[in-house]
Write an enzyme that holds these catalytic residues in place. Structure first.
Site, PDB file in Angstrom:
ATOM      1  N   LYS A   1     -68.870  27.824  11.785  1.00 28.86           N
ATOM      2  CA  LYS A   1     -69.522  28.919  11.051  1.00 28.86           C
ATOM      3  C   LYS A   1     -68.680  30.193  11.179  1.00 28.86           C
ATOM      4  O   LYS A   1     -67.785  30.267  12.016  1.00 28.86           O
ATOM      5  CB  LYS A   1     -70.927  29.174  11.610  1.00 28.86           C
TER       6      LYS A   1
HETATM    7  C1  LIG Z   1     -75.183  24.831   9.907  1.00 32.41           C
HETATM    8  C2  LIG Z   1     -76.447  25.048   9.200  1.00 32.41           C
HETATM    9  C3  LIG Z   1     -77.688  24.858   9.825  1.00 32.41           C
HETATM   10  C4  LIG Z   1     -77.857  24.226  11.166  1.00 32.41           C
HETATM   11  O1  LIG Z   1     -77.208  24.795  12.216  1.00 32.41           O
HETATM   12  P1  LIG Z   1     -76.903  23.920  13.531  1.00 32.41           P
HETATM   13  O2  LIG Z   1     -76.459  24.956  14.520  1.00 32.41           O
HETATM   14  O3  LIG Z   1     -75.855  22.944  13.205  1.00 32.41           O
HETATM   15  O4  LIG Z   1     -78.176  23.279  13.947  1.00 32.41           O
HETATM   16  C5  LIG Z   1     -78.833  25.185   9.112  1.00 32.41           C
HETATM   17  N1  LIG Z   1     -78.772  25.645   7.857  1.00 32.41           N
HETATM   18  C6  LIG Z   1     -77.599  25.815   7.217  1.00 32.41           C
HETATM   19  C7  LIG Z   1     -77.608  26.334   5.822  1.00 32.41           C
HETATM   20  C8  LIG Z   1     -76.397  25.505   7.857  1.00 32.41           C
HETATM   21  O5  LIG Z   1     -75.250  25.668   7.191  1.00 32.41           O
END
Ligand SMILES: *Cc1c(COP(=O)(O)O)cnc(C)c1O
Length: 384
Positions: A192
């Site tokens: 991210k």
């Molecule tokens: C990555 C993501 C999540 C989940 O996050 P995690 O930390 O992997 O549980 C939820 N919503 C969106 C839109 C994402 O891109």
């Protein structure tokens, strides 16, 4: 030319190596692995950066979403409206809590939840809307907050992909993504825009009472040690991840700027291509900006209009260029979430996007030579 990566975490690490290594060594020495000083400091620093009253760190972005819904007191049978074109985490936690997911279509140019579709889906059972700020740009929050007010609904922002983005309301007010709705979730998954070196997540809110409820919920429903007032979960950010995030947070704007620059170079190279649609930036800063934080390009996603998307994926891969298809299946067609309630005619955009979208390499370390190489391959293949 350097080998092209979809996400270059190694290159980014080089720039923060000393700080990260020192902090991790210090944590190993202190043994304060859980709830150590770095977690608290990161929480404060992120509150300041976002200009939000409460940041509650937790274990990952999926937990964060679930805890938002638990904190708001949503009950089995309550309907929660969210986008059909997104990562499954959103609909997954709705289903896990025995809430009723109501999937709606998205806009073709921004990929974000379609306001008209949301409005149409509201029933007396609707309790919340979860806009996902997909690929790094906010959904139409002005319209969503108006709708929510009119129908007395909660807005939970899924901000996993847009941390650091700024949303400008029609009245000129600027707010960071994730601080506009009643509560928001984010993820610090390594890839991210603000990622740690394992799993991590957080919840944001300006509501003092909700923040209090949620702080206990992430810790087994305890507000006083060994007194469990509500059913909670165990969801924490550990000290090592917090230390990594502390090293990266001061650089987040610079990281997002680099993504913006890579995105502009991509879009410039694709100008005039009749089979390629570049991502639309809904920019309150004006179209001619050299930089802005209206879009933080978690992904740079094209639409390929002439049916060559799948071929392009293969062609890029065979030239050692990684790429991604986010997302190949609409949520309403996933085995786990398919439901007779859904009508194909309500999802014309998502059904089309899953055939057209392709995300190109996007990270903070892309150089001009790589971008030139990637864009030439795309243009050659699509026009073949
Ligand atoms: C990555 C993501 C999540 C989940 O996050 P995690 O930390 O992997 O549980 C939820 N919503 C969106 C839109 C994402 O891109």
């Amino acid at each position: 030319m350097k080998k092209i990566q979809m996400v270059d975490l190694k290159g980014q690490y080089e720039g923060i190596k000393n700080e990260v290594n020192d902090s991790i060594a210090e944590i190993l020495d202190s043994s304060a692995f859980i709830n150590g000083p770095h977690v608290h400091a990161f929480q404060k620093e992120l509150e300041e950066y976002l200009d939000v009253k409460h940041v509650i760190p937790c274990a990952n972005g999926t937990d964060a979403l679930q805890i938002c819904m638990m904190g708001l007191g949503l009950q089995p049978g309550d309907e929660v409206i969210t986008a059909d074109f997104t990562f499954a985490a959103t609909v997954e936690v709705i289903a896990l809590l025995n809430l009723t997911p109501v999937l709606v279509d998205v806009e073709p140019d921004t990929f974000n939840i379609d306001i008209k579709a949301v409005e149409k889906a509201i029933t007396p059972k609707t309790k919340a809307i979860v806009p996902v700020h997909l690929f790094g740009q906010c959904a139409n929050m002005d319209a969503l907050m108006d709708l929510a007010k009119k129908h007395d609904l909660y807005v939970i922002e899924d901000n996993a992909q847009a941390i650091g983005a700024t949303y400008t309301s029609a009245n000129g007010k600027k707010q960071k993504a994730g601080t506009i709705g009643h509560v928001a979730s984010t993820s610090f998954f390594p890839s991210k825009n603000l990622g740690c070196y394992g799993d991590g997540g957080a919840i944001f809110t300006n509501d003092d009472d909700l923040a209090h409820i949620i702080r206990g919920m992430v810790n087994h429903g305890m507000y006083e040690r060994y007194y469990h007032d509500v059913v909670g979960v165990n969801s924490r950010l550990d000290s090592i991840q917090a230390a990594v995030l502390r090293a990266k947070l001061p650089k987040l704007d610079m990281y997002n700027q680099k993504r913006w620059e890579a995105a502009s170079k991509y879009s410039k190279a694709f100008e005039g291509q009749e089979h390629i649609v570049v991502p639309r930036i809904v920019c309150a800063c004006g179209e001619s900006q050299n930089s802005c934080d209206c879009h933080v390009f978690h992904q740079y996603t094209l639409r390929i209009l002439n049916g060559k998307r799948d071929g392009l994926v293969q062609y890029l891969n065979s030239n050692s260029v990684p790429c991604g298809v986010y997302y190949p299946v609409p949520l309403h067609k996933q085995k786990a979430y398919a439901d007779a309630r859904y009508n194909e005619a309500d999802f014309p955009v998502t059904n089309r996007l899953v055939e057209e979208v392709i995300s190109l390499p996007m990270h903070t370390e892309l150089d001009d030579e790589q971008i030139q190489f990637i864009t030439s391959l795309v243009i050659d293949f699509v026009n073949q």
